[in-house]
Design an enzyme around this catalytic site. Structure first.
Site, PDB file in Angstrom:
ATOM      1  N   SER A 187       4.073   5.539  14.721  1.00 13.01           N
ATOM      2  CA  SER A 187       4.584   4.359  14.350  1.00 13.01           C
ATOM      3  C   SER A 187       6.581   4.461  14.378  1.00 13.01           C
ATOM      4  O   SER A 187       6.889   4.375  13.886  1.00 13.01           O
ATOM      5  CB  SER A 187       3.789   3.806  13.675  1.00 13.01           C
ATOM      6  OG  SER A 187       3.718   4.136  12.606  1.00 13.01           O
ATOM      7  N   SER A 220       2.617   3.867   4.127  1.00  8.99           N
ATOM      8  CA  SER A 220       1.800   5.025   4.259  1.00  8.99           C
ATOM      9  C   SER A 220       1.538   5.144   6.001  1.00  8.99           C
ATOM     10  O   SER A 220       1.349   4.428   6.787  1.00  8.99           O
ATOM     11  CB  SER A 220       0.839   5.025   3.345  1.00  8.99           C
ATOM     12  OG  SER A 220      -0.326   6.219   4.275  1.00  8.99           O
ATOM     13  N   PRO A 221       1.240   6.512   6.747  1.00 10.87           N
ATOM     14  CA  PRO A 221       1.928   8.237   5.656  1.00 10.87           C
ATOM     15  C   PRO A 221       2.825   8.283   6.079  1.00 10.87           C
ATOM     16  O   PRO A 221       3.299   9.473   4.898  1.00 10.87           O
ATOM     17  CB  PRO A 221       0.707   8.379   6.819  1.00 10.87           C
ATOM     18  CG  PRO A 221       0.824   7.947   8.302  1.00 10.87           C
ATOM     19  CD  PRO A 221       0.286   6.486   8.473  1.00 10.87           C
ATOM     20  N   GLY A 222       4.271   7.500   6.372  1.00 11.43           N
ATOM     21  CA  GLY A 222       5.135   7.918   6.498  1.00 11.43           C
ATOM     22  C   GLY A 222       6.244   8.144   7.909  1.00 11.43           C
ATOM     23  O   GLY A 222       7.088   8.520   7.259  1.00 11.43           O
ATOM     24  N   ASP A 239       3.490   1.920  -0.986  1.00 11.02           N
ATOM     25  CA  ASP A 239       2.969   1.584  -0.272  1.00 11.02           C
ATOM     26  C   ASP A 239       0.891   2.322  -1.351  1.00 11.02           C
ATOM     27  O   ASP A 239       1.230   3.037  -2.339  1.00 11.02           O
ATOM     28  CB  ASP A 239       2.079   2.064   0.931  1.00 11.02           C
ATOM     29  CG  ASP A 239       1.154   1.683   1.782  1.00 11.02           C
ATOM     30  OD1 ASP A 239       0.192   1.262   1.301  1.00 11.02           O
ATOM     31  OD2 ASP A 239       1.930   1.339   3.177  1.00 11.02           O
ATOM     32  N   ASP A 259       1.968  -2.981  -5.155  1.00 12.76           N
ATOM     33  CA  ASP A 259       2.086  -4.420  -3.209  1.00 12.76           C
ATOM     34  C   ASP A 259       2.934  -4.182  -3.167  1.00 12.76           C
ATOM     35  O   ASP A 259       4.631  -4.815  -3.400  1.00 12.76           O
ATOM     36  CB  ASP A 259       1.236  -5.337  -4.162  1.00 12.76           C
ATOM     37  CG  ASP A 259       1.285  -6.568  -2.855  1.00 12.76           C
ATOM     38  OD1 ASP A 259       1.763  -6.703  -2.454  1.00 12.76           O
ATOM     39  OD2 ASP A 259       0.609  -7.870  -3.588  1.00 12.76           O
ATOM     40  N   ASP A 276       6.598  -2.723   7.667  1.00 15.17           N
ATOM     41  CA  ASP A 276       6.096  -2.799   8.875  1.00 15.17           C
ATOM     42  C   ASP A 276       4.283  -2.673   7.778  1.00 15.17           C
ATOM     43  O   ASP A 276       3.445  -2.450   8.558  1.00 15.17           O
ATOM     44  CB  ASP A 276       5.944  -1.402   9.223  1.00 15.17           C
ATOM     45  CG  ASP A 276       5.028  -0.696  10.093  1.00 15.17           C
ATOM     46  OD1 ASP A 276       4.897  -1.524  11.334  1.00 15.17           O
ATOM     47  OD2 ASP A 276       4.857   0.485  10.722  1.00 15.17           O
ATOM     48  N   LYS A 305       3.843  -9.820  13.667  1.00 13.05           N
ATOM     49  CA  LYS A 305       2.593  -9.562  13.920  1.00 13.05           C
ATOM     50  C   LYS A 305       2.769 -10.869  15.111  1.00 13.05           C
ATOM     51  O   LYS A 305       3.120 -11.648  14.249  1.00 13.05           O
ATOM     52  CB  LYS A 305       1.374  -9.812  13.492  1.00 13.05           C
ATOM     53  CG  LYS A 305       0.218  -8.736  13.722  1.00 13.05           C
ATOM     54  CD  LYS A 305      -0.462  -8.688  12.752  1.00 13.05           C
ATOM     55  CE  LYS A 305      -2.268  -8.885  13.221  1.00 13.05           C
ATOM     56  NZ  LYS A 305      -2.162  -8.434  14.861  1.00 13.05           N
TER      57      LYS A 305
HETATM   58  C1  LIG Z   1       1.019  -0.229  10.060  1.00 13.44           C
HETATM   59  S1  LIG Z   1       0.212   0.781   8.513  1.00 13.44           S
HETATM   60  C2  LIG Z   1       2.048   1.692   8.018  1.00 13.44           C
HETATM   61  C3  LIG Z   1       2.240   2.715   9.049  1.00 13.44           C
HETATM   62  C4  LIG Z   1       3.859   3.565   8.258  1.00 13.44           C
HETATM   63  N1  LIG Z   1       4.831   2.249   9.160  1.00 13.44           N
HETATM   64  C5  LIG Z   1       3.980   4.714   9.277  1.00 13.44           C
HETATM   65  O1  LIG Z   1       5.026   4.606  10.137  1.00 13.44           O
HETATM   66  O2  LIG Z   1       3.489   6.006   9.225  1.00 13.44           O
HETATM   67  C6  LIG Z   1       0.437  -0.402   7.465  1.00 13.44           C
HETATM   68  C7  LIG Z   1       0.870  -0.045   5.405  1.00 13.44           C
HETATM   69  O3  LIG Z   1       1.167  -1.704   5.196  1.00 13.44           O
HETATM   70  C8  LIG Z   1       0.294  -0.638   4.385  1.00 13.44           C
HETATM   71  N2  LIG Z   1       0.297  -2.677   3.768  1.00 13.44           N
HETATM   72  C9  LIG Z   1      -0.503  -3.562   3.576  1.00 13.44           C
HETATM   73  N3  LIG Z   1      -0.521  -4.561   2.876  1.00 13.44           N
HETATM   74  C10 LIG Z   1       0.320  -3.693   2.073  1.00 13.44           C
HETATM   75  C11 LIG Z   1       1.260  -4.126   0.708  1.00 13.44           C
HETATM   76  N4  LIG Z   1       1.108  -6.051   0.503  1.00 13.44           N
HETATM   77  N5  LIG Z   1       1.755  -4.034  -0.037  1.00 13.44           N
HETATM   78  C12 LIG Z   1       1.700  -2.651   0.226  1.00 13.44           C
HETATM   79  N6  LIG Z   1       1.441  -1.900   1.660  1.00 13.44           N
HETATM   80  C13 LIG Z   1       0.593  -2.806   2.306  1.00 13.44           C
HETATM   81  C14 LIG Z   1      -1.245  -0.354   4.449  1.00 13.44           C
HETATM   82  O4  LIG Z   1      -1.783  -0.066   3.646  1.00 13.44           O
HETATM   83  C15 LIG Z   1      -0.615   0.439   5.420  1.00 13.44           C
HETATM   84  O5  LIG Z   1      -0.545   1.412   4.900  1.00 13.44           O
END
Ligand SMILES: C[S@@+](CC[C@H](N)C(=O)[O-])C[C@H]1O[C@@H](n2cnc3c(N)ncnc32)[C@H](O)[C@@H]1O
Length: 358
Positions: A187, A220-222, A239, A259, A276, A305
């Site tokens: 991503s 995550s993961p970054g 995250d 959060d 994201d 989304k």
């Molecule tokens: C699609 S992944 C992100 C991928 C990231 N942008 C990357 O490029 O590696 C979505 C992330 O959002 C996190 N997430 C979902 N709800 C969240 C929240 N309320 N607070 C923090 N993180 C959240 C999930 O743990 C997940 O790691």
């Protein structure tokens, strides 16, 4: 011919059609879209002569979420003789403006792979023939219209043009990007594409500058953090999930296992907010609005989304609500949204706080 051809992601034709119908109506152009599911294009038929030209000139491609390219169609040919496809195309060349470039393309659907090989091979002889006939200038000229010959089936093509002031500079409307081998997730390409799409290259030096601070919600993961670190920025990565170790070792990343909806920056030094998190779009949009209103970030890039149905209508509703929220707090802003090549069931939005015009 009085049609506008729009490319979109396969499966999103209805959304692209709903959008062009709405946007043309708003500008006083009337017509109807022809939609074939999973074709990756929409053909909008204008009723009034000259309106297709008007649309490709006056309706900013940037204002459309689902369209990747916009072409005024001047001719449509079918049952082309495999031994001579060039002559019929030359015969309709007089309806085209003088072009500075040629793209022989196909919509990005399931048949694209097979057709692309032919398109590439056909480009060289067709370019020569069009130049000889004077339809194309002798040399490529980036200021003149781009001539598009779009094959929708082996012997069938649509012929038209786009304007370089209002088109995608990419072949088939698709940016090509290489996945960086050391990035922690695929991503990463989404944020890279978003930077290319929303931020003019000449402004990168000031708007994506080394030393800036960024916040990445749902990091995550970054993959997104990687893009910011690559540009020598410092990142608060929020995250509960783990961050890539190599990224952490750069010393530019500060991980907050919190959060994203509750995280607040402790200092007002953040330029970029990226997000994201896969969450309800209305919730994400509201959060982005709050950050800009509070002055916690100057610019934001985030995903919304898409719902299962009426995607155009619902996403427009989310964006309108966000706009109204910012208006209520007297925050001047720029906002653009695009269904990027690397987006699937989401769109990417760029939101920027700007100075109010006096
Ligand atoms: C699609 S992944 C992100 C991928 C990231 N942008 C990357 O490029 O590696 C979505 C992330 O959002 C996190 N997430 C979902 N709800 C969240 C929240 N309320 N607070 C923090 N993180 C959240 C999930 O743990 C997940 O790691």
């Amino acid at each position: 011919m009085n049609q506008v051809l729009l490319y979109c992601r396969a499966g999103f034709e209805k959304d692209c059609a709903a959008e062009i119908q709405q946007k043309t109506t708003d500008m006083g152009v009337y017509g109807f879209p022809r939609v074939v599911n999973h074709s990756a294009y929409v053909l909008f038929e204008c009723y009034q002569e000259g309106d297709a030209e008007r649309v490709v000139r006056d309706l900013p491609l940037d204002s459309l979420i689902f369209a990747r390219q916009m072409i005024a169609i001047t001719a449509s040919l079918s049952e082309l003789d495999p031994d001579d496809r060039i002559s019929p195309i030359l015969a309709v060349g007089e309806h085209l403006p003088k072009g500075g470039d040629l793209r022989v393309e196909t919509p990005d659907n399931d048949e694209a792979k097979a057709l692309l090989k032919f398109c590439r091979k056909f480009t060289v002889p067709l370019r020569q023939a069009l130049r000889k006939k004077g339809v194309l200038l002798a040399k490529d000229n980036p200021k003149k219209p781009v001539i598009h010959v779009c094959f929708t089936a082996p012997g069938t093509c649509l012929i038209g043009y786009s304007l370089t002031t209002n088109n995608s500079p990419h072949y088939m409307g698709l940016p090509r990007m290489k996945f960086p081998a050391d990035a922690p997730s695929r991503s990463t390409l989404k944020l890279e594409e978003a930077f290319h799409h929303f931020i003019p290259k000449q402004e990168w030096e000031t708007r994506l500058a080394p030393g800036m601070w960024a916040v990445d919600l749902g990091a995550s993961p970054g993959g997104w953090t990687y893009q910011l670190v690559k540009r020598s920025m410092f990142v608060h990565a929020v995250d509960n999930g783990a961050m890539d170790e190599q990224l952490m070792e750069t010393g530019q990343v500060f991980h907050h296992a919190e959060d994203g909806f509750k995280f607040e920056p402790t200092r007002k030094n953040v330029t970029w907010l990226v997000c994201d998190m896969i969450e309800k779009p209305s919730r994400v949009a509201q959060l982005m609005g709050e950050w800009l209103i509070e002055g916690w970030a100057k610019e934001a890039i985030f995903n919304l989304k898409l719902p299962m149905s009426r995607r155009y209508e619902q996403v427009t509703e989310n964006l309108d609500t966000l706009g109204a929220f910012l208006d209520d707090y007297n925050v001047a802003y720029e906002m653009r949204a695009k269904h990027l090549y690397h987006d699937r069931e989401e769109i990417t939005v760029h939101l920027r706080r700007v100075k109010r015009q006096r």
